[in-house]
Write an enzyme that holds these catalytic residues in place. Structure first.
Site, short mmCIF file in Angstrom:
data_model
loop_
_atom_site.label_atom_id
_atom_site.label_comp_id
_atom_site.label_asym_id
_atom_site.label_seq_id
_atom_site.Cartn_x
_atom_site.Cartn_y
_atom_site.Cartn_z
N CYS A 1 0.85 -1.19 0.00
CA CYS A 1 0.00 0.00 0.00
C CYS A 1 0.88 1.23 0.00
CB CYS A 1 -0.89 -0.01 1.24
SG CYS A 1 -1.97 1.42 1.34
N LEU A 2 0.56 2.19 -0.87
CA LEU A 2 1.35 3.43 -0.96
C LEU A 2 1.30 4.22 0.34
CD1 LEU A 2 0.23 4.53 -4.53
CD2 LEU A 2 2.45 3.57 -3.90
N HIS B 1 -9.22 -3.90 -1.42
CA HIS B 1 -8.19 -3.09 -0.75
C HIS B 1 -8.57 -1.61 -0.77
CE1 HIS B 1 -3.76 -2.17 0.06
NE2 HIS B 1 -4.27 -1.00 -0.27
N GLU B 2 -9.00 -1.13 -1.94
CA GLU B 2 -9.32 0.30 -2.08
C GLU B 2 -10.55 0.69 -1.28
OE1 GLU B 2 -7.06 1.96 -3.21
OE2 GLU B 2 -6.01 0.38 -4.29
NI NI Z 1 -3.74 0.98 0.07
#
Ligand code: NI
Length: 169
Positions: free
Chosen positions: A98-99, A140-141
């Protein structure tokens, strides 16, 4: 279009439940364009508005299914107010990054098959069927919109060696 700053944990915006999108005007269009550019620049395969410090229910996803020996054009999805309905009880483990959680990856269990319902950038209803990796990205988003990061869903988190880096969002 502008590349926006991606915030990281423990920024409290990442822990808030994001509010519903109700206005699809000029400001929202700018946010959509900026998020697409920010995702591509990262690079990532998805981005949720809270990751650019906007607590609204908006995600962008861009992903090309891998087909051996063929170049597949990535498909861009822009979904406001997304809701997931799994279309099977089947789940699988996969590796996510994840960023907003730099320098870590982890193994997360996700549904393998689902439908995403929401609205496009103009507020019109959209419905997307997703399987496998694409289904994982959507889960995830959409978690980000509820203040959840993937590390909440697993105990198996580690620092990647550079060669097994998996950019997600
Ligand atoms: Ni993420």
């Amino acid at each position: 279009m502008t590349i926006r700053e991606i915030i990281t944990v423990p920024n409290p915006i990442l822990r808030k439940k994001a509010r519903k999108v109700t206005e699809f005007g000029k400001e929202f269009q700018t946010l959509v364009d900026d998020m697409v550019e920010t995702m591509r620049n990262a690079p990532g395969v998805g981005l949720a508005a809270p990751q650019v410090a906007i607590s609204e229910r908006l995600i962008v996803v861009e992903y090309a299914d891998e087909v051996e020996g063929e170049e597949v054009k990535p498909k861009l999805f822009i979904v406001a107010n997304p809701e997931i309905t799994p279309t099977s009880d089947e789940t699988e483990l996969g590796i996510e990054g994840c960023l907003s959680v730099p320098d870590l990856i982890g193994e997360v269990e996700r549904f393998t098959s689902l439908t995403v319902k929401g609205q496009n950038r103009h507020g019109k209803p959209v419905r997307i069927k997703a399987e496998g990796w694409l289904a994982r990205i959507f889960q995830h988003e959409i978690d980000h919109l509820d203040g959840i990061v993937y590390t909440d869903r697993t105990d198996k988190v580690w620092k990647p060696r550079s060669e097994d880096e998996i950019p997600l969002d």
